[in-house]
Scaffold this motif. Structure first.
Motif, mmCIF file in Angstrom:
data_model
loop_
_atom_site.group_PDB
_atom_site.id
_atom_site.type_symbol
_atom_site.label_atom_id
_atom_site.label_comp_id
_atom_site.label_asym_id
_atom_site.label_seq_id
_atom_site.Cartn_x
_atom_site.Cartn_y
_atom_site.Cartn_z
ATOM 1 N N VAL A 60 -3.487 12.224 -6.722
ATOM 2 C CA VAL A 60 -4.284 12.005 -7.932
ATOM 3 C C VAL A 60 -3.754 12.896 -9.052
ATOM 4 O O VAL A 60 -3.491 14.086 -8.854
ATOM 5 C CB VAL A 60 -5.765 12.297 -7.656
ATOM 6 N N VAL A 88 -4.639 9.501 -1.930
ATOM 7 C CA VAL A 88 -5.254 8.180 -1.789
ATOM 8 C C VAL A 88 -4.196 7.180 -1.370
ATOM 9 O O VAL A 88 -2.995 7.391 -1.578
ATOM 10 C CB VAL A 88 -5.913 7.706 -3.107
ATOM 11 N N ASP A 89 -4.656 6.077 -0.781
ATOM 12 C CA ASP A 89 -3.802 4.923 -0.554
ATOM 13 C C ASP A 89 -4.135 3.909 -1.631
ATOM 14 O O ASP A 89 -5.304 3.599 -1.873
ATOM 15 C CB ASP A 89 -4.045 4.324 0.828
ATOM 16 N N VAL A 90 -3.105 3.402 -2.297
ATOM 17 C CA VAL A 90 -3.318 2.487 -3.416
ATOM 18 C C VAL A 90 -2.463 1.240 -3.228
ATOM 19 O O VAL A 90 -1.323 1.318 -2.766
ATOM 20 C CB VAL A 90 -3.006 3.188 -4.755
ATOM 21 N N PRO A 136 -10.810 8.252 -8.023
ATOM 22 C CA PRO A 136 -10.567 8.707 -6.649
ATOM 23 C C PRO A 136 -11.460 9.899 -6.308
ATOM 24 O O PRO A 136 -11.755 10.733 -7.166
ATOM 25 C CB PRO A 136 -9.094 9.113 -6.667
ATOM 26 N N VAL A 139 -2.805 7.872 -10.627
ATOM 27 C CA VAL A 139 -2.240 8.472 -9.418
ATOM 28 C C VAL A 139 -0.720 8.359 -9.502
ATOM 29 O O VAL A 139 -0.181 7.544 -10.258
ATOM 30 C CB VAL A 139 -2.763 7.775 -8.136
ATOM 31 N N VAL A 199 -5.629 3.237 -11.369
ATOM 32 C CA VAL A 199 -6.411 2.586 -10.322
ATOM 33 C C VAL A 199 -7.783 2.153 -10.838
ATOM 34 O O VAL A 199 -8.226 2.562 -11.912
ATOM 35 C CB VAL A 199 -6.559 3.496 -9.086
ATOM 36 N N ASN A 238 -7.899 6.927 -14.720
ATOM 37 C CA ASN A 238 -7.818 7.206 -13.287
ATOM 38 C C ASN A 238 -6.380 6.952 -12.846
ATOM 39 O O ASN A 238 -6.020 5.839 -12.461
ATOM 40 C CB ASN A 238 -8.788 6.316 -12.508
ATOM 41 N N LEU A 260 -7.647 0.993 -5.144
ATOM 42 C CA LEU A 260 -7.678 1.920 -4.016
ATOM 43 C C LEU A 260 -7.876 1.138 -2.735
ATOM 44 O O LEU A 260 -8.722 0.237 -2.655
ATOM 45 C CB LEU A 260 -8.802 2.941 -4.201
ATOM 46 N N THR A 311 0.850 -1.190 0.000
ATOM 47 C CA THR A 311 0.000 0.000 0.000
ATOM 48 C C THR A 311 0.883 1.236 0.000
ATOM 49 O O THR A 311 1.767 1.381 0.852
ATOM 50 C CB THR A 311 -0.926 0.016 1.230
#
Length: 424
Positions: free
Chosen positions: A377, A405-407, A400, A386, A396, A384, A423, A372
């Motif tokens: 973004v 964000v956490d990806v 978002p 990031v 992703v 999409n 995500l 993670t």
């Protein structure tokens, strides 16, 4: 409504300046269209770091006139700043300006007077502010805090293209960062021609001093630094960049893996110093990405020099390389040296390092499979996307809804940008 199109070559600073010019033309009532479409005005923002960049600039100038023979073709940037006599001799170039004139290009175009408009970058004695924002989602902003370079490395024409070193005063930088944070920007990229030299013209402040104040600004954001020369990583700067407010991504030019060639280039560090710095950063910052610039074919670079450089690069934890092929630049010291590496050999060495870069980058990304990562973004309408703090672009699974964000990185492609994730 008049239409204007832009074509940009070269460094990130050039792209930031193009964004500034685009916005200036929009405010003046122009519609910005793709370069491939018919437009009333074409602006080519040139680069002159290599002979290849010169050739690409000339090609773009001629292409613009072919698309619309009735258009006004404006040439600006480093190529026209350093070699205005060459650029102005190109039949398709209607207006030729240097880097100074970028900030009033609308005014010059509106007068519709063809010719050369060139103040000369070394006549500039005041810092020229530039702040570009990623308007679509308000996630990233680019803030110029320094301009110019006075290093005069033997191969480099940039000092003649970008002028003397000038810095924005710290109070203004802090003010701009606070404004961007209050406006909701998640990432602020600090840029400059010679970023690590920030403050040298001010006399009593360094980049480390400035960052020390910036990381104290409250808010949910991080700072990404553009390229910094290795000798400019002081102990204080190393301490400051360990902050969570500094993205774990550093671009540190190497240029050559031979101490002998580094000396001929006029670089101000040794391989042992560089190696020590890279491992310090790798141990200091979790999940860090370190990128670099390397040059092949500099005069006097033997096969042994090249193989030494290749082994040196293999031994260091780089995330990617930017590979350049040496070409003489009129007006530099290196142009007086015998260019004794053949074009075929330069091409071969370049291809070897590009392959090494691809392998280094693939191995770097593989470390984070199923991990993670924190990401900002990117403003794209079709995907999409990031960008993680350590410079991995990921597509992703859904749109978002926030700027950070956490990806989870799930799929890693062969190419640097071919990554997919979900995500978290």
């Amino acid at each position: 409504m008049k239409k204007v199109a832009f074509y940009t070559l070269g460094c990130k600073m050039n792209f930031h300046e193009t964004a500034f010019m685009e916005e200036a033309f929009r405010k003046a009532g122009y519609t910005v269209v793709p370069f491939s479409e018919a437009a009333d005005v074409y602006v080519i923002n040139t680069c002159t770091v290599t002979a290849s960049a010169d050739a690409k600039s000339r090609k773009a100038i001629r292409k613009a006139k072919r698309i619309n023979p009735e258009s006004l073709v404006v040439v600006t940037g480093c190529y026209s700043e350093v070699y205005p006599e060459i650029v102005s001799s190109i039949e398709e170039a209607d207006i030729v300006t240097g880097n100074v004139e970028k900030f009033r290009l609308v005014e010059i175009v509106e007068k519709n007077t063809k010719g050369v408009f060139l103040k000369g970058i070394w006549n500039v004695t005041e810092f020229q502010p530039l702040m570009n924002v990623d308007y679509g989602r308000k996630s990233r902003a680019f803030l110029k805090i320094q301009q110019g370079c006075e290093s005069f490395c033997s191969y480099c024409i940039i000092p003649k293209a970008r002028g003397r070193m000038l810095s924005e005063i710290p109070e203004k930088v802090i003010e701009h960062v606070k404004m961007l944070v209050d406006s909701g920007y998640a990432e602020i990229v600090l840029t400059g021609t010679h970023l690590g030299a920030y403050g040298k013209d001010l006399g009593n402040v360094t980049l480390a001093d400035l960052l020390e104040k910036i990381v104290e600004i409250p808010g949910n954001f991080w700072i990404r630094l553009s390229s910094i020369e290795p000798q400019e990583f002081s102990d204080k700067l190393l301490e400051i960049v360990s902050s969570d407010k500094i993205a774990p991504h550093f671009h540190i030019p190497l240029q050559s893996g031979s101490d002998r060639i580094l000396e001929r280039m006029g670089r101000k560090y040794t391989l042992s110093y560089y190696e020590s710095l890279v491992f310090k950063l790798a141990g200091l910052k979790k999940d860090v990405c370190i990128g670099t610039d390397v040059m092949v074919g500099f005069p006097g670079e033997s096969d042994e020099d090249f193989q030494t450089m290749k082994r040196f690069i293999e031994s260091l934890p780089f995330g990617y390389l930017h590979v350049f092929t040496y070409s003489p630049r009129k007006g530099t010291r290196a142009a007086l040296l015998k260019d004794d590496v053949s074009p075929a050999e330069k091409k071969k060495r370049s291809q070897e390092l590009l392959a090494l870069s691809a392998e280094k980058n693939l191995q770097f990304r593989k470390q984070f499979k199923d991990r993670t990562l924190r990401a900002v973004v990117l403003n794209r309408s079709d995907k999409n996307l990031v960008l993680t703090g350590n410079y991995i672009q990921i597509e992703v699974d859904k749109k978002p809804v926030s700027k950070f964000v956490d990806v989870i990185l799930k799929g890693i492609g062969e190419k640097r940008e071919d990554n997919v994730g979900i995500l978290a």
